[in-house]
Design a protein around this motif. Sequence first.
Motif, mmCIF file in Angstrom:
data_model
loop_
_atom_site.group_PDB
_atom_site.id
_atom_site.type_symbol
_atom_site.label_atom_id
_atom_site.label_comp_id
_atom_site.label_asym_id
_atom_site.label_seq_id
_atom_site.Cartn_x
_atom_site.Cartn_y
_atom_site.Cartn_z
ATOM 1 N N ASN A 41 0.660 -1.282 0.088
ATOM 2 C CA ASN A 41 -0.067 0.285 -0.330
ATOM 3 C C ASN A 41 1.041 1.082 0.166
ATOM 4 N N ALA A 42 0.311 2.553 0.250
ATOM 5 C CA ALA A 42 1.037 3.753 -0.376
ATOM 6 C C ALA A 42 2.066 3.577 1.071
ATOM 7 N N ASP A 43 2.088 3.164 2.734
ATOM 8 C CA ASP A 43 2.335 3.217 3.535
ATOM 9 C C ASP A 43 4.597 2.227 3.376
ATOM 10 N N LYS A 44 3.517 1.301 2.965
ATOM 11 C CA LYS A 44 4.316 0.440 2.423
ATOM 12 C C LYS A 44 4.607 -0.624 1.505
ATOM 13 N N ASN A 45 5.251 -2.119 1.249
ATOM 14 C CA ASN A 45 5.875 -2.874 0.439
ATOM 15 C C ASN A 45 6.518 -3.863 0.806
ATOM 16 N N THR A 46 5.112 -5.260 1.352
ATOM 17 C CA THR A 46 5.738 -5.648 2.798
ATOM 18 C C THR A 46 6.384 -6.876 1.375
ATOM 19 N N CYS A 47 7.033 -6.968 0.565
ATOM 20 C CA CYS A 47 7.200 -7.875 -0.413
ATOM 21 C C CYS A 47 8.706 -7.531 -0.404
ATOM 22 N N MET A 48 9.291 -6.647 -0.226
ATOM 23 C CA MET A 48 10.211 -5.546 -0.622
ATOM 24 C C MET A 48 11.110 -5.961 1.008
ATOM 25 N N ASN A 49 10.325 -6.561 1.549
ATOM 26 C CA ASN A 49 10.999 -6.848 3.037
ATOM 27 C C ASN A 49 11.657 -8.023 2.741
ATOM 28 N N CYS A 50 11.770 -8.996 2.095
ATOM 29 C CA CYS A 50 12.279 -10.337 2.253
ATOM 30 C C CYS A 50 13.627 -9.595 0.209
ATOM 31 N N HIS A 51 12.839 -9.018 -0.269
ATOM 32 C CA HIS A 51 13.211 -8.807 -2.004
ATOM 33 C C HIS A 51 13.657 -7.957 -2.816
ATOM 34 N N SER A 52 14.256 -6.817 -1.545
ATOM 35 C CA SER A 52 14.434 -5.751 -2.388
ATOM 36 C C SER A 52 16.382 -6.234 -1.336
ATOM 37 N N TRP A 53 16.823 -5.349 -2.534
ATOM 38 C CA TRP A 53 18.355 -5.800 -2.917
ATOM 39 C C TRP A 53 19.159 -5.791 -1.278
ATOM 40 N N ASP A 54 18.917 -4.709 -0.778
ATOM 41 C CA ASP A 54 19.779 -4.809 1.123
ATOM 42 C C ASP A 54 19.219 -6.032 2.172
ATOM 43 N N LYS A 55 18.093 -6.960 1.672
ATOM 44 C CA LYS A 55 17.662 -7.432 2.768
ATOM 45 C C LYS A 55 17.178 -8.735 1.678
ATOM 46 N N ALA A 56 17.536 -9.328 1.134
ATOM 47 C CA ALA A 56 17.545 -10.731 -0.033
ATOM 48 C C ALA A 56 17.872 -11.764 0.694
ATOM 49 N N SER A 57 19.363 -11.779 0.805
ATOM 50 C CA SER A 57 20.529 -12.733 1.240
ATOM 51 C C SER A 57 19.849 -13.636 2.140
ATOM 52 N N ARG A 58 19.470 -11.832 3.005
ATOM 53 C CA ARG A 58 19.637 -12.413 4.241
ATOM 54 C C ARG A 58 18.458 -13.450 5.016
ATOM 55 N N MET A 59 17.173 -13.189 3.905
ATOM 56 C CA MET A 59 15.994 -14.353 3.627
ATOM 57 C C MET A 59 15.791 -15.010 2.657
ATOM 58 N N LYS A 60 17.012 -15.586 2.120
ATOM 59 C CA LYS A 60 17.703 -16.206 1.321
ATOM 60 C C LYS A 60 16.481 -16.061 0.221
ATOM 61 N N ALA A 61 16.184 -14.903 -0.047
ATOM 62 C CA ALA A 61 14.931 -14.638 -1.846
ATOM 63 C C ALA A 61 15.878 -13.723 -2.178
ATOM 64 N N THR A 62 15.206 -14.566 -3.892
ATOM 65 C CA THR A 62 15.834 -13.986 -4.760
ATOM 66 C C THR A 62 16.009 -12.653 -4.797
ATOM 67 N N PRO A 63 16.690 -10.945 -4.796
ATOM 68 C CA PRO A 63 16.359 -9.996 -5.295
ATOM 69 C C PRO A 63 15.903 -9.275 -6.311
ATOM 70 N N VAL A 64 14.785 -8.523 -5.929
ATOM 71 C CA VAL A 64 13.790 -8.119 -7.519
ATOM 72 C C VAL A 64 15.138 -7.661 -8.808
ATOM 73 N N ALA A 65 14.145 -8.019 -9.460
ATOM 74 C CA ALA A 65 15.433 -8.512 -11.205
ATOM 75 C C ALA A 65 16.106 -6.589 -11.067
ATOM 76 N N LYS A 66 17.160 -7.210 -12.190
ATOM 77 C CA LYS A 66 17.434 -5.156 -12.218
ATOM 78 C C LYS A 66 16.908 -4.418 -12.868
ATOM 79 N N SER A 67 15.883 -4.559 -13.618
ATOM 80 C CA SER A 67 15.231 -4.823 -14.515
ATOM 81 C C SER A 67 13.999 -3.684 -13.714
ATOM 82 N N HIS A 68 14.057 -3.886 -12.552
ATOM 83 C CA HIS A 68 13.287 -3.310 -11.440
ATOM 84 C C HIS A 68 13.075 -1.737 -10.740
#
Length: 141
Positions: free
Chosen positions: A78-105
């Motif tokens: 929503n306007a305040d937060k994007n909780t997908c990014m809690n795991c998929h943002s470039w800085d959090k992805a490796s800690r969360m064992k998730a693929t970081p959002v694509a370069k195109s993003h």
Amino acid sequence: MKKLMTMALFALSLTACSGQQPPAAAPVNVKSLAGDSRIEDIRPADAMPQYPSRGKAIVRDFQEQPPLIPHKADYAINADKNTCMNCHSWDKASRMKATPVAKSHVIDDKGTLNGANYFCSLCHVPQADNKQAIVENEFSH
Ligand code: HEC
Ligand code: HEC
């Protein structure tokens, strides 16, 4: 004579308007998602979709296909937060064992999300082992 013609035309236009119905369209067989049950029937709910608790996205079918989401997808965006990014943002992805959002993003080399990619679920849909095939699909490639 002129008067007669006008009268005739007038009469004609009247019949035209006074509505000969267009031929009835052939009945369309519409089936609701509720199947054949009547509206007042209480029927058991459909099986809930099963999301793998942790899994791998089904192999992509074509280049540029947004990968399917291999987990539940009701994280708040929503306007305040994007909780997908809690795991998929470039800085959090490796800690969360998730693929970081694509370069195109992203718009820079720090992984700042492009606004056009903010609403993940516009393109990414969860994969589920649905019990009920709702729509036939004959996609081939
Ligand atoms: C709690 C952490 C977490 C959250 C929150 C989360 N994910 Fe994931 N996601 C994962 C993990 C772990 C995987 C599996 C590893 C992988 O393939 O990235 C995954 C996989 C994916 C994949 C498959 C990636 C690929 O290349 O196969 C997509 C797409 C995805 N998630 C999208 C989303 C979206 C959209 C949201 C928000 C609705 C979201 N995720 C929220 C952890 C998370
Ligand atoms: C406009 C459509 C669109 C939106 C919005 C979008 N994506 Fe994607 N996503 C794609 C496409 C297309 C791909 C595959 C091509 C690529 O890598 O660019 C992809 C790839 C991915 C991948 C896999 C990256 C990899 O290296 O394999 C992840 C993870 C992902 N997206 C997560 C997200 C998350 C999280 C969001 C929301 C913050 C999001 N996407 C928003 C279209 C979108």
